[in-house]
Design an enzyme around this catalytic site. Structure first.
Site, PDB file in Angstrom:
ATOM      1  N   ASP A   1     -32.809 -30.028  27.495  1.00 10.96           N
ATOM      2  CA  ASP A   1     -33.498 -29.399  28.606  1.00 10.96           C
ATOM      3  C   ASP A   1     -33.704 -30.497  29.649  1.00 10.96           C
ATOM      4  OD1 ASP A   1     -35.099 -27.515  30.060  1.00 10.96           O
ATOM      5  OD2 ASP A   1     -36.875 -28.572  29.312  1.00 10.96           O
TER       6      ASP A   1
ATOM      7  N   ASP B   1     -36.340 -30.362  32.831  1.00  9.00           N
ATOM      8  CA  ASP B   1     -37.741 -30.530  33.228  1.00  9.00           C
ATOM      9  C   ASP B   1     -38.597 -30.855  32.016  1.00  9.00           C
ATOM     10  OD1 ASP B   1     -37.266 -29.840  35.956  1.00  9.00           O
ATOM     11  OD2 ASP B   1     -37.166 -27.740  35.373  1.00  9.00           O
TER      12      ASP B   1
END
EC number: 3.1.3.18
Length: 360
Positions: free
Chosen positions: A83, A85
């Site tokens: 991922d 963020d």
């Protein structure tokens, strides 16, 4: 022809599966729309698509273990999906140790893929962000939910004469354009206001066949009403969400309301559950596995969110590593009410660097 099975979580008790078949049909397919409370059918040219429903099953897992032997995890997989963020960066600030960690994994011959639910940018725009932060990442290694929305519409043979109304930002528009899909809305509707005069009635484009909702900093009442009219009144109009994230990291100082708040507004006015193409839907996982010819058991999903990243990895049959550098804290992970347990957890991805220190 590409064969993809898509799992999109609709509620806690139901799951939809969309499968592209190799068999082609020249006829239109009529399928009941489980995303709609009405009995109107979807009339798309789903010549290589089908729907079926299935009940979700839940498996109780043992508590997550701290990552005490990163070398063993690295050696056990071929691919790491990260991922962005809260894992690679927060806002526009790179998290400490990320460049060295990515270099280490590449040196060990690992494939790296970056998957984000943030739909504000296209893959190309995310490539620029990686470059700005000093990271060398190929555009083909980046998969954003903006891309997933366009890829999903292509996978169901979304009709050429239909349009997509976009509640979201530039990333979705650019990916739809690259896919050759007509669209309207987006940022240009951000300044539109409604004057509620007696007898006033808004009219929507009858050719809108799908509404795509993503994170939108220019969200307003005009967009809510227009999207609502399309979904409720255009026969078979799809309601697609890039994600339902409650919060996001616009800056490194605090959490901000995420794309789920925009999706929730449209859900509230339409009484329709969206089809989610971003995490934790397995659409992107299936797409990646097919594109790179990866066995899912040879993937480790690394993320900072339990309800999206970790569930995404678990739904795909991957190993999972939660990092505590983003949304989820250790107390949240260990909360007795939390039923989602990753295989491992670490403070941040730079914990992998401990194997380099041990080798010195």
């Amino acid at each position: 022809m590409l064969s993809i099975r898509v799992t999109a979580t609709i509620s806690s008790s139901s799951t939809l599966f969309f499968t592209n078949s190799k068999k082609l049909s020249n006829k239109f397919s009529y399928i009941s729309n489980p995303l709609n409370n009405s009995s109107k059918p979807i009339k798309w040219n789903c010549k290589n698509s089908r729907m079926e429903s299935s009940k979700s099953s839940f498996v109780t897992k043992a508590s997550a273990q701290p990552l005490t032997n990163p070398a063993e995890l690295i050696d056990s997989v071929e691919t790491f999906i990260f991922d962005c963020d809260g894992v690679i960066w927060k806002g526009d600030k790179l998290i400490d140790g990320v460049p060295e960690t990515l270099d280490l994994l590449r040196e060990k011959g690992k494939r790296l893929v970056f998957v984000t639910n943030n739909s504000t940018k296209s893959r190309k725009q995310y490539g620029k962000k990686f470059e700005t932060l000093g990271l060398s990442v190929n555009e083909e290694e980046i998969f954003a939910s903006s891309f997933a929305a366009a890829a999903y519409l292509k996978s169901i043979d979304f009709p050429k004469d239909k349009k997509v109304y976009v509640v979201g930002e530039d990333g979705i528009l650019k990916e739809l354009e690259l896919a050759g899909i007509q669209y309207l809305g987006g940022p240009e509707d951000g300044d539109k206001k409604i004057e509620l005069k007696p007898g006033y009635m808004m009219e929507q484009d009858k050719d809108v066949g799908a509404v795509v909702v993503g994170f939108d900093r220019y969200f307003n009442y005009h967009k809510i009403q227009y999207a609502t009219l399309c979904i409720r009144e255009n026969p078979g109009c799809l309601f697609i969400a890039t994600n339902r994230d409650a919060v996001t990291h616009l800056t490194d100082a605090q959490e901000w309301a995420g794309g789920g708040s925009m999706v929730g507004a449209i859900l509230g006015s339409t009484k329709r559950e969206p089809l989610v193409v971003g995490k934790p839907s397995t659409f992107m996982m299936d797409y990646l596995a097919d594109k790179f010819k990866i066995q899912k058991s040879q993937i480790c999903m690394v993320g900072d969110r339990l309800d999206t990243d970790i569930v995404f990895g678990q739904n795909g049959g991957c190993k999972t590593l939660l990092v505590l550098s983003g949304v989820t804290s250790l107390s949240m992970l260990q909360d007795p009410n939390n039923s989602t347990q990753p295989d491992f957890y670490a403070n941040k991805i730079s914990d992998f660097l401990s194997i380099k220190a041990a080798a010195v």
